[in-house]
Write a protein that holds these residues in place. Structure first.
Motif, PDB file in Angstrom:
ATOM      1  N   LEU A  44      57.623  22.838 -42.691  1.00 55.69           N
ATOM      2  CA  LEU A  44      58.382  22.619 -41.449  1.00 55.69           C
ATOM      3  C   LEU A  44      59.587  21.964 -41.460  1.00 55.69           C
ATOM      4  O   LEU A  44      59.781  20.816 -42.270  1.00 55.69           O
ATOM      5  CB  LEU A  44      57.350  21.892 -40.588  1.00 55.69           C
ATOM      6  CG  LEU A  44      58.116  21.634 -39.267  1.00 55.69           C
ATOM      7  CD1 LEU A  44      58.308  22.619 -38.288  1.00 55.69           C
ATOM      8  CD2 LEU A  44      57.328  20.502 -38.553  1.00 55.69           C
ATOM      9  N   GLU A  45      60.660  22.632 -41.212  1.00 53.25           N
ATOM     10  CA  GLU A  45      62.010  21.965 -41.527  1.00 53.25           C
ATOM     11  C   GLU A  45      62.454  21.357 -40.143  1.00 53.25           C
ATOM     12  O   GLU A  45      62.402  22.094 -39.054  1.00 53.25           O
ATOM     13  CB  GLU A  45      63.356  22.982 -41.824  1.00 53.25           C
ATOM     14  CG  GLU A  45      64.351  22.317 -42.361  1.00 53.25           C
ATOM     15  CD  GLU A  45      65.424  23.296 -42.760  1.00 53.25           C
ATOM     16  OE1 GLU A  45      65.370  24.445 -42.742  1.00 53.25           O
ATOM     17  OE2 GLU A  45      66.663  22.769 -43.058  1.00 53.25           O
ATOM     18  N   GLY A  46      62.939  20.270 -39.998  1.00 51.04           N
ATOM     19  CA  GLY A  46      63.203  19.695 -38.839  1.00 51.04           C
ATOM     20  C   GLY A  46      63.710  17.960 -38.963  1.00 51.04           C
ATOM     21  O   GLY A  46      63.843  17.537 -40.128  1.00 51.04           O
ATOM     22  N   TYR A  47      63.768  17.277 -37.973  1.00 46.16           N
ATOM     23  CA  TYR A  47      64.218  16.126 -37.862  1.00 46.16           C
ATOM     24  C   TYR A  47      62.978  15.006 -37.710  1.00 46.16           C
ATOM     25  O   TYR A  47      62.116  15.267 -36.501  1.00 46.16           O
ATOM     26  CB  TYR A  47      65.256  15.756 -36.786  1.00 46.16           C
ATOM     27  CG  TYR A  47      65.508  14.173 -36.719  1.00 46.16           C
ATOM     28  CD1 TYR A  47      66.465  13.749 -37.604  1.00 46.16           C
ATOM     29  CD2 TYR A  47      65.224  13.563 -35.727  1.00 46.16           C
ATOM     30  CE1 TYR A  47      66.979  12.544 -37.825  1.00 46.16           C
ATOM     31  CE2 TYR A  47      65.616  12.137 -35.650  1.00 46.16           C
ATOM     32  CZ  TYR A  47      66.609  11.689 -36.686  1.00 46.16           C
ATOM     33  OH  TYR A  47      67.083  10.451 -36.836  1.00 46.16           O
ATOM     34  N   VAL A  48      62.592  14.222 -38.723  1.00 52.72           N
ATOM     35  CA  VAL A  48      61.584  13.315 -38.597  1.00 52.72           C
ATOM     36  C   VAL A  48      61.881  12.187 -37.893  1.00 52.72           C
ATOM     37  O   VAL A  48      62.868  11.289 -38.307  1.00 52.72           O
ATOM     38  CB  VAL A  48      61.005  12.647 -39.897  1.00 52.72           C
ATOM     39  CG1 VAL A  48      59.946  11.843 -39.966  1.00 52.72           C
ATOM     40  CG2 VAL A  48      60.730  13.918 -40.814  1.00 52.72           C
ATOM     41  N   PHE A  49      61.385  12.112 -36.408  1.00 50.03           N
ATOM     42  CA  PHE A  49      61.835  10.796 -35.422  1.00 50.03           C
ATOM     43  C   PHE A  49      61.160   9.792 -35.361  1.00 50.03           C
ATOM     44  O   PHE A  49      61.208   9.112 -34.871  1.00 50.03           O
ATOM     45  CB  PHE A  49      62.259  11.329 -34.126  1.00 50.03           C
ATOM     46  CG  PHE A  49      61.217  11.807 -33.241  1.00 50.03           C
ATOM     47  CD1 PHE A  49      60.758  13.313 -33.358  1.00 50.03           C
ATOM     48  CD2 PHE A  49      60.326  10.940 -32.485  1.00 50.03           C
ATOM     49  CE1 PHE A  49      59.446  13.338 -32.747  1.00 50.03           C
ATOM     50  CE2 PHE A  49      59.360  11.385 -31.714  1.00 50.03           C
ATOM     51  CZ  PHE A  49      59.064  12.551 -31.827  1.00 50.03           C
ATOM     52  N   ASN A  50      59.876   9.859 -35.790  1.00 52.45           N
ATOM     53  CA  ASN A  50      59.062   8.654 -35.885  1.00 52.45           C
ATOM     54  C   ASN A  50      58.003   8.711 -37.054  1.00 52.45           C
ATOM     55  O   ASN A  50      57.803  10.016 -37.768  1.00 52.45           O
ATOM     56  CB  ASN A  50      58.237   8.867 -34.433  1.00 52.45           C
ATOM     57  CG  ASN A  50      57.472   7.774 -34.271  1.00 52.45           C
ATOM     58  OD1 ASN A  50      57.785   6.447 -34.724  1.00 52.45           O
ATOM     59  ND2 ASN A  50      56.399   7.699 -33.313  1.00 52.45           N
ATOM     60  N   ARG A  51      57.560   7.745 -37.384  1.00 53.64           N
ATOM     61  CA  ARG A  51      56.474   7.567 -38.325  1.00 53.64           C
ATOM     62  C   ARG A  51      55.769   6.501 -37.997  1.00 53.64           C
ATOM     63  O   ARG A  51      56.298   5.362 -37.615  1.00 53.64           O
ATOM     64  CB  ARG A  51      57.032   7.617 -39.680  1.00 53.64           C
ATOM     65  CG  ARG A  51      57.823   6.239 -40.167  1.00 53.64           C
ATOM     66  CD  ARG A  51      57.181   5.123 -40.604  1.00 53.64           C
ATOM     67  NE  ARG A  51      57.946   4.197 -41.452  1.00 53.64           N
ATOM     68  CZ  ARG A  51      58.383   3.351 -40.484  1.00 53.64           C
ATOM     69  NH1 ARG A  51      58.627   3.283 -39.091  1.00 53.64           N
ATOM     70  NH2 ARG A  51      59.523   2.360 -41.052  1.00 53.64           N
ATOM     71  N   ASN A  52      54.382   6.419 -37.881  1.00 50.43           N
ATOM     72  CA  ASN A  52      53.677   5.330 -37.611  1.00 50.43           C
ATOM     73  C   ASN A  52      52.444   5.233 -38.608  1.00 50.43           C
ATOM     74  O   ASN A  52      51.614   5.966 -38.796  1.00 50.43           O
ATOM     75  CB  ASN A  52      52.839   5.618 -36.332  1.00 50.43           C
ATOM     76  CG  ASN A  52      52.177   4.270 -35.779  1.00 50.43           C
ATOM     77  OD1 ASN A  52      52.133   3.424 -36.467  1.00 50.43           O
ATOM     78  ND2 ASN A  52      51.868   3.958 -34.663  1.00 50.43           N
ATOM     79  N   ARG A  53      52.650   4.132 -39.468  1.00 58.41           N
ATOM     80  CA  ARG A  53      51.901   3.720 -40.733  1.00 58.41           C
ATOM     81  C   ARG A  53      50.934   2.784 -40.293  1.00 58.41           C
ATOM     82  O   ARG A  53      50.005   2.285 -40.968  1.00 58.41           O
ATOM     83  CB  ARG A  53      52.594   3.460 -41.867  1.00 58.41           C
ATOM     84  CG  ARG A  53      53.498   2.250 -41.585  1.00 58.41           C
ATOM     85  CD  ARG A  53      54.864   2.336 -42.828  1.00 58.41           C
ATOM     86  NE  ARG A  53      55.494   1.244 -42.283  1.00 58.41           N
ATOM     87  CZ  ARG A  53      56.728   1.011 -42.500  1.00 58.41           C
ATOM     88  NH1 ARG A  53      57.109   1.198 -43.673  1.00 58.41           N
ATOM     89  NH2 ARG A  53      57.372  -0.197 -41.854  1.00 58.41           N
TER      90      ARG A  53
END
Ligand code: SF4
Ligand code: SF4
Lengths: 116, 340
Positions: A44-53
């Motif tokens: 999947l190519e795109g913009y990673v706008f969030n991550r929740n660890r």
């Protein structure tokens, strides 16, 4: 002008020198598109706008290249991330503008374009 | 201070209600970013560097309104990007005014005259155009990296005032600002007839093109002391005098990151308008799951060390005003005497 510190074009090998968490953090901080490779090999190519660890099942969220989404992808489902898109925060747009401004002072009547 | 009485009353009664209800964390100003597109590319801006598909996107009016309802803050500030590039800005503002929200539409004003001529907005005590003005002509055009913007903004301010709109200015200052020129700039804005001015030091956005001119804390105190000492009676500020005292180093406030929560197409931004450490899906999730103790100066967080930006500290100043008689007295004294 390219920024030597930019991650543009980076293809990290997860597990040897950098951890998955570290690469995800870098992808989240990156102001360009990346390509996320899932465990099943799909991409999947795109913009990673969030991550929740900080949750029980950590995940990232992505808007794809068409702007569709968000698509949620679990950390455990990520095999690799490649920094394939242009880094929009890199490059000396301001420095370039200053240079153009300086030049225009020597040539009255010209105006540097925004972000030139 | 130049905030109209009705607005002051709305904020005061909101704060008192929150305090009486025993709430320690509540929002004052919702920072609503309907889009990230902009028609400028300013040197100190870290808000617009996104891939094309993100810059093309924007929130729907319905998404904006539901965020406004969820948050409940009495004031809604609409920055961006450039909100006048948002196709439904007229309808959004109309809906917010109908909800009796005090709206600050933060714009670089390049499109303002055209929008006014098209009748997109109607004057209202609830609507104020907050015009980005970083100084007099030379300083402003340099800050926004384009010649001629100052003159266009001044023309738009005149037109908005002529049509009966509330107009304020917002000014971000960086290292190297000349205090005398800033004072002249305040005079110029008052001559234009704006209702009030807002000033703040810039934030050191990691993504901003110019990384050299952000003010460190001690330098910021010096600069604001030079600018604001012996203020002219005619200068009107659309912000808390206690915040201005904080900028001058006369008060030590801690940040209130939840005071100005930020909503955009990514969700509710953690922890504040300036930092992007992640997004929550709901306002409640933002308030309940953000690790607030990791932010603010006392936390030791490197990213907060030199921050004195209004979105973190103005809410502290407002809360201070209503937290004690002393805070209230100090605010009234500074307002009445015009001295900080
Ligand atoms: S500071 Fe405002 S006007 Fe300048 S580029 Fe950023 S959003 Fe646009
Ligand atoms: S100190 Fe500044 S950067 Fe840190 S949380 Fe507060 S407003 Fe955000």
């Amino acid at each position: 002008m390219t920024d030597p510190e930019s991650l543009e074009g980076w293809v990290p090998e997860i597990g040897t020198r950098v951890s998955l968490e570290e690469v995800i953090d870098r992808a989240f901080d990156y102001r360009g598109n990346v390509t996320v490779v899932r465990a099943d090999g799909s991409e999947l190519e795109g913009y990673v706008f969030n991550r929740n660890r900080d949750v029980r099942v950590p995940f990232i969220q992505v808007f794809d290249r068409a702007g569709d989404g968000p698509y949620d992808i679990l950390y455990s489902d990520i095999r690799a991330i490649r920094f394939t898109g242009k880094d929009t925060a890199a490059g000396g747009s301001y420095a370039a503008w200053l240079r153009a401004k300086q030049a225009s002072k020597q040539r009255p009547g010209t105006t540097p374009a925004p972000g030139a | 201070m130049s905030v109209p009485l009705s607005q002051m009353w709305a904020v005061a009664s909101y704060v008192v209600t929150q305090r009486l209800a025993g709430r320690t964390r509540y929002p004052l100003v919702l920072m609503l970013e309907p889009l990230f597109r902009c028609n400028l590319a300013c040197a100190g801006c870290g808000k617009i560097q996104y891939p094309a598909q993100i810059l093309r996107k924007h929130l729907t009016v319905e998404q904006c309104l539901s965020a406004v309802d969820e948050c409940g803050a009495p004031i809604v500030s609409i920055p961006g990007g450039e909100p006048l590039m948002y196709p439904e800005i007229g309808r959004l503002v109309k809906e917010l005014v109908a909800r009796k929200k005090y709206v600050y539409l933060c714009t670089n004003a390049l499109l303002l005259t055209a929008k006014l001529e098209d009748g997109v907005f109607e004057p209202s005590k609830y609507l104020s155009f907050s015009i980005h003005m970083d100084g007099l002509r030379d300083e402003h055009d340099e800050a926004v990296c384009r010649d001629g913007v100052y003159d266009e903004a001044v023309a738009a301010i005149r037109e908005a005032l002529r049509r009966g709109f509330r107009v304020t200015t917002n000014t971000t200052l960086f290292d190297g600002a000349n205090p005398l020129r800033v004072r002249e700039f305040f005079d110029a804005m008052m001559d234009l007839g704006v209702e009030g001015m807002m000033v703040s030091p810039g934030y050191s956005y990691a993504k901003a093109p110019d990384q050299e001119h952000f003010l460190r804390r001690r330098r910021a105190h010096e600069l604001f002391t030079q600018i604001l000492s012996g203020p002219k009676r005619r200068w009107k500020f659309n912000q808390s005098p206690l915040f201005l005292q904080f900028l001058m180093g006369k008060r030590d406030f801690e940040c209130t990151p939840w005071g100005n929560p930020t909503y955009n197409m990514f969700g509710w931004q953690r922890p504040c308008y300036l930092l992007q450490e992640g997004y929550a899906a709901t306002f409640q999730e933002l308030m309940e799951t953000t690790q607030w103790e990791h932010y603010g100066r006392k936390s030791g967080n490197e990213k907060c060390r030199d921050c004195m930006v209004h979105c973190g500290y103005e809410p502290t100043a407002v809360n201070h005003t209503f937290a004690s008689w002393r805070g209230f007295r100090d605010t009234v004294a500074a307002t009445v005497t015009g001295r900080f």
